[in-house]
Design an enzyme around this catalytic site. Structure first.
Site, PDB file in Angstrom:
ATOM      1  N   GLY A 195       0.841  -1.207   0.000  1.00 54.08           N
ATOM      2  CA  GLY A 195       0.000   0.000   0.000  1.00 54.08           C
ATOM      3  C   GLY A 195       0.863   1.239   0.000  1.00 54.08           C
ATOM      4  O   GLY A 195       1.898   1.284   0.657  1.00 54.08           O
TER       5      GLY A 195
ATOM      6  N   ARG B 156       1.329  -5.275  -6.280  1.00 54.47           N
ATOM      7  CA  ARG B 156       1.533  -6.567  -5.625  1.00 54.47           C
ATOM      8  C   ARG B 156       2.017  -7.536  -6.696  1.00 54.47           C
ATOM      9  O   ARG B 156       1.499  -7.549  -7.794  1.00 54.47           O
ATOM     10  CB  ARG B 156       0.232  -7.074  -4.997  1.00 54.47           C
ATOM     11  CG  ARG B 156      -0.292  -6.115  -3.961  1.00 54.47           C
ATOM     12  CD  ARG B 156      -1.495  -6.584  -3.191  1.00 54.47           C
ATOM     13  NE  ARG B 156      -2.001  -5.429  -2.440  1.00 54.47           N
ATOM     14  CZ  ARG B 156      -1.460  -4.982  -1.309  1.00 54.47           C
ATOM     15  NH1 ARG B 156      -0.446  -5.617  -0.757  1.00 54.47           N
ATOM     16  NH2 ARG B 156      -1.925  -3.898  -0.701  1.00 54.47           N
TER      17      ARG B 156
ATOM     18  N   ASP C 283       4.884  -4.923   6.134  1.00 58.86           N
ATOM     19  CA  ASP C 283       4.960  -6.350   6.402  1.00 58.86           C
ATOM     20  C   ASP C 283       5.237  -7.255   5.210  1.00 58.86           C
ATOM     21  O   ASP C 283       6.213  -7.994   5.181  1.00 58.86           O
ATOM     22  CB  ASP C 283       3.575  -6.731   6.923  1.00 58.86           C
ATOM     23  CG  ASP C 283       3.673  -7.393   8.251  1.00 58.86           C
ATOM     24  OD1 ASP C 283       4.282  -6.786   9.156  1.00 58.86           O
ATOM     25  OD2 ASP C 283       3.175  -8.527   8.342  1.00 58.86           O
TER      26      ASP C 283
ATOM     27  N   THR D 295       4.258   2.733   5.740  1.00 54.22           N
ATOM     28  CA  THR D 295       2.859   2.303   5.792  1.00 54.22           C
ATOM     29  C   THR D 295       2.109   3.238   6.725  1.00 54.22           C
ATOM     30  O   THR D 295       2.629   3.613   7.768  1.00 54.22           O
ATOM     31  CB  THR D 295       2.708   0.850   6.299  1.00 54.22           C
ATOM     32  OG1 THR D 295       1.366   0.670   6.775  1.00 54.22           O
ATOM     33  CG2 THR D 295       3.649   0.546   7.449  1.00 54.22           C
TER      34      THR D 295
ATOM     35  N   ASP E 168      -0.256   2.528   8.551  1.00 58.20           N
ATOM     36  CA  ASP E 168      -0.846   1.827   9.700  1.00 58.20           C
ATOM     37  C   ASP E 168       0.017   1.836  10.960  1.00 58.20           C
ATOM     38  O   ASP E 168      -0.474   1.540  12.040  1.00 58.20           O
ATOM     39  CB  ASP E 168      -1.145   0.370   9.320  1.00 58.20           C
ATOM     40  CG  ASP E 168      -2.275   0.276   8.314  1.00 58.20           C
ATOM     41  OD1 ASP E 168      -3.153   1.144   8.345  1.00 58.20           O
ATOM     42  OD2 ASP E 168      -2.263  -0.655   7.503  1.00 58.20           O
TER      43      ASP E 168
ATOM     44  N   ASP F 239       2.063  -0.229  12.026  1.00 61.60           N
ATOM     45  CA  ASP F 239       1.998  -1.508  12.730  1.00 61.60           C
ATOM     46  C   ASP F 239       3.260  -2.344  12.594  1.00 61.60           C
ATOM     47  O   ASP F 239       3.198  -3.567  12.614  1.00 61.60           O
ATOM     48  CB  ASP F 239       0.775  -2.292  12.249  1.00 61.60           C
ATOM     49  CG  ASP F 239       0.810  -2.533  10.745  1.00 61.60           C
ATOM     50  OD1 ASP F 239       1.670  -1.942  10.064  1.00 61.60           O
ATOM     51  OD2 ASP F 239      -0.014  -3.307  10.247  1.00 61.60           O
TER      52      ASP F 239
ATOM     53  N   ARG G 145      -6.670  -2.410   9.501  1.00 66.91           N
ATOM     54  CA  ARG G 145      -7.311  -3.719   9.450  1.00 66.91           C
ATOM     55  C   ARG G 145      -6.948  -4.564  10.680  1.00 66.91           C
ATOM     56  O   ARG G 145      -7.767  -5.259  11.240  1.00 66.91           O
ATOM     57  CB  ARG G 145      -6.883  -4.449   8.169  1.00 66.91           C
ATOM     58  CG  ARG G 145      -8.091  -4.961   7.415  1.00 66.91           C
ATOM     59  CD  ARG G 145      -7.758  -5.373   6.006  1.00 66.91           C
ATOM     60  NE  ARG G 145      -8.122  -4.325   5.053  1.00 66.91           N
ATOM     61  CZ  ARG G 145      -7.785  -4.354   3.779  1.00 66.91           C
ATOM     62  NH1 ARG G 145      -7.059  -5.348   3.296  1.00 66.91           N
ATOM     63  NH2 ARG G 145      -8.163  -3.385   2.977  1.00 66.91           N
TER      64      ARG G 145
END
Lengths: 326, 326, 326, 326
Positions: C14, C75, C106, C129, C131, C133, C175
């Site tokens: 992303g 991707r 990730d 990213t 996120d 995370d 997510r």
């Protein structure tokens, strides 16, 4: 002159947000109408020197939202001479460029007008200047964005003015015209506004500050157009501060941030509309005119008129400033 | 001193975006913990004069996003004297206010420290200043917003610099510290940066411009902290322009827009965290300390340390500026 | 493997604001250190297909402020197979590319790790990213911008919520992780926040709304991470609305605006720092690691660790949300 | 009816950015003209219930830049009945309020018209709605801000669309009118736009995508007005995605962010102008009319006309979208 096949586009003079949107519109409208489009770099200078490249549709992808101008802009001393303009004409002949769209202001159109008089060229102008001082169009490209930039800056300054109970004098662009100053003053709820079109009487300002500002307000904003006859924000602030040491006076000159930034929706729509209209005008055999928008309609204004006449300020807005600063 | 029941909060010194978010956090954290909250207007001046009102949860609704400070700020000459501080103490006694949270910078904490030494008061400080020049905390409230404001302004100037092939000198806030200048320089991809912490050698700048800028770049940005020893953006630009008439040099002083605006997410989170931490510290019997964030942890820093020590610039960022301006 | 001469850079997974700032930093740091830089388009897919171009310093001019990624991202199914990775390796051999910097999350690092295990390649990762995370770094590139975008959107919705006395459920990205949700909730003064890391008990939310929201507040904001186990903003809003027809409930899903926009100052500084650090790490013979920032220091985290461990939410912020929503 | 002394102002229907600027203008213009000003909370509901407070000049300080409406807005079932309107009239009599300024859209003016027919009240309306769907005025307050909010959001989505080569369907507000959709489409350089005023032929869209989008473009934006007859962005995107699995299709519904935010300069100027004009109209014995701006002039439009007629889309902009999406 036969049918137009190759259209060149250039930006000239001070840059303005939305110029890229106009370039995109000219290039795509040219191609849509079966012409070839050519980007001319560095204004008239690049025209003389042949700093010119063919542009396809994808060359103007993803530029509608960008400030500045991908074609750059420059002032050309040489183009001010008949010899320079002859060189420019010869370069156009050499490359087979039939017609030009020039995006800029007063100076840009003065040059274009002489060029049209001396040579068999087709030129249509698009009003691109943050100052909005072109006769014959309600709005110039970049004006709405510049006003929004000023408003955003003044909102920030209002925060700190109000935290400290300060009186701010804020200088905005406009050497000969008070459009940016006046519109920003209304939009920011400024206490007063000083513009070049109206003789500034500091006694009036002083009286307002004594009678309306001082007893009722804890902080204030005065917008000053750079071309105001009384000498700019620093000079005025000095005089007020000397007379009234009780005010906590500050000055900010907004400067070049007013020329940049992603164009507002309004400027992008205006630029897109005028870009298409400019190509349409060329294909309709128009030349030596500026395309503009008056009362929502596309208009064609001879360069001569656009340059010579001066656009009046909206006096209703001046009255509104007074009513709303109580 | 017994259990704390009534907590006053004030803002003092230069205002900074996020001060309102900190006020909101102090008021709500006080109420959450069973105390009453009091808003003190106009900094220490208002404390002396009793310009103080009880604040409930809804009084701080919908202010987290606002620039400036709803409690206003002022410099108090009187509070600098022992007599002034005694008056302030008496006012607190009169109203039963047990403890204070003071939001500000260096000067705010110096006053608070003396106040703590002379009277039996509980005071915790929150670092609120755009300059980020307080020892003992990684970030001060307002710093991230000010840097974003500068970055946004420089992005706009980059548009016009690049349209005209100009070299801009942009002056940003920071009388004694180069934090805003350095961080903005990295974030805007500036060609060079001048800060008070490092002796400016104009010959170095000149050499860089000759060897790296002139041959490879068409436009450039030099960020100058207002406290730079060589005299500010105008002075430096003058010297460079005199030596190199071939550069098209321009200057912009960003000024007070750097103090205003809706606080960034980062500043709001920092302000909320420190506001809660300040009340917690008071309830844990802490006094004469500033709450800060170091490496993501809440820390308590004696006022003395926060004032006396100076926070070093991140030299890694200086190196990065050099690497990335090639 | 000898000295590194040619460094390739790609973005994968992303996209996130600040990726361009990181690309710029990698390219310029590579050149600064005497290497050649190569831009690889479309992530690992472009590596396999050889969609690769040499990049010079000026190729990354004026991109630090742009959202998205000039190298695009995709991707790649093929890169998930050993055969695909072998092709990618052969392409690198063919072009003489010694080392890679991969910018992503990730999935990007999982692929890179396998690639390092199977082939003699030098790869360093940069956490990009929205996120946040990724274990081993306090911040990922894009996170601060995404939070600011959410905060800006929620501020707008707060205006209308408050004009109509409405209760809004706003769904934000995340997510598997609640970082964006939690930080935005604190920064917008949200009434409540629901995150994937914590089992949502709708009875708790209901109780809060009955006891704290309904009697005291006229409008409210609940932030919901898309990965919340109770099923997203629409499902939760439905349940609350069914039980309490007296609330005027509305839902907004912020969606893809969270991935775009000009990066914040914070993200640009992080991206510039990590871009330089990634090249430094390669030149120091590091491989199969991610560069990160922990407590202001550059750290090297093995891909394995970055992928396998999960980063905990800041529980202090959860407590703060509760304290400040009274 | 004698000379007007007390003027009430209310906002009703959907809120729009700029309503506060209009409230400020009405209050100050009333006071400037020697009247008293009254703020009526919660629209017609508050008029019936007497939720009304006297407003002074400083009560509307520092609100010109705020989204939402400080007077709040609500839909009133009771005011739709003759009994409700009689109650409202009695409340006005009781408080001595002579005249009303109502800020809102269609529904607001329908109510006002009936009220004028049944009772001896003076009412002037100000067009305040983001949808711009009121006949008799070129612009409604909030429209320019909403378009800028959409443009800002679409710019962000364009970043990510372009990073991933995706085709986005973006739904914007406009249940019955395509003004926001069309203007945003031009301003964002959208590939296509679907509006309620024009029957959507998905085959046309499909053909465009096949012939112009697919071969030439790597990413695209289609703007869909929520009131489009083919069923909204999700339905259309589904159909296109089913037919063309080769496109990477995504959908975003922008939702309520379009109603909030600090008003643009344009909306603030329009709101200030119309606020002053509304008070002027009342003092000139006008009633049952809306003040509007047509071709830069203030106009008075009977409520009846404003409601019954529908404003046509600017077809020139539709053509422009087509020309510029090549």
């Amino acid at each position: 002159m036969g049918k137009i096949k190759k259209i060149g586009v250039l930006t000239s003079g001070g840059d303005a947000p939305g110029m890229n949107a106009a370039i995109r519109a000219v290039v795509r409208a040219a191609i849509f109408n079966g012409c070839e489009a050519y980007g001319i770099y560095d204004g008239y200078e690049g025209l003389i020197e042949g700093n010119i490249v063919r542009m396809h549709s994808h060359d103007v992808s993803n530029i509608i939202q960008r400030g500045g101008t991908i074609l750059k802009t420059a002032r050309s001393e040489e183009f001010r001479t008949p010899e320079g303009r002859t060189k420019a004409y010869e370069k156009m002949q050499e490359l087979g460029i039939d017609a030009l769209v020039v995006i800029g202001g007063d100076g840009t159109f003065s040059g274009a007008r002489l060029f049209c008089q001396e040579h068999n060229v087709h030129i249509v102008g698009i009003p691109g200047t943050i100052d909005n001082d072109l006769y014959g169009t309600d709005y110039t490209i970049g004006y709405d964005t510049a006003v929004n930039t000023v408003v955003d800056a003044v909102d920030k300054i209002r925060d700190t003015a109000s935290a400290h109970n300060r009186l701010f004098f804020i200088e905005v662009m406009g050497r000969d015209a008070g459009f940016i100053a006046l519109r920003s003053a209304v939009a920011t709820g400024a206490e007063a506004v000083l513009v070049p079109e109206i003789e500034t009487d500091l006694n009036d300002l002083d009286r307002y500050l004594e009678h309306d500002y001082k007893p009722h307000k804890s902080s204030g904003i005065v917008i000053v157009a750079e071309g105001d006859k009384s000498g700019g924000a620093y000079t005025i602030a000095d005089q007020i501060a000397k007379k009234h040491p009780e005010y906590d006076v500050r000055v900010t000159v907004l400067g070049h941030i007013q020329r940049g930034g992603s164009p507002s929706a309004f400027d992008r729509v205006t630029a897109s509309t005028l870009g298409v209209a400019a190509v349409d005008a060329l294909l309709d055999d128009q030349t030596s005119i500026m395309v503009g928008i008056m009362n929502k309609d596309i208009v064609h204004v001879p360069f001569n008129k656009a340059i010579k006449n001066s656009k009046p300020l909206n006096h209703n807005l001046l009255d509104i400033t007074e009513v709303l600063s109580i």
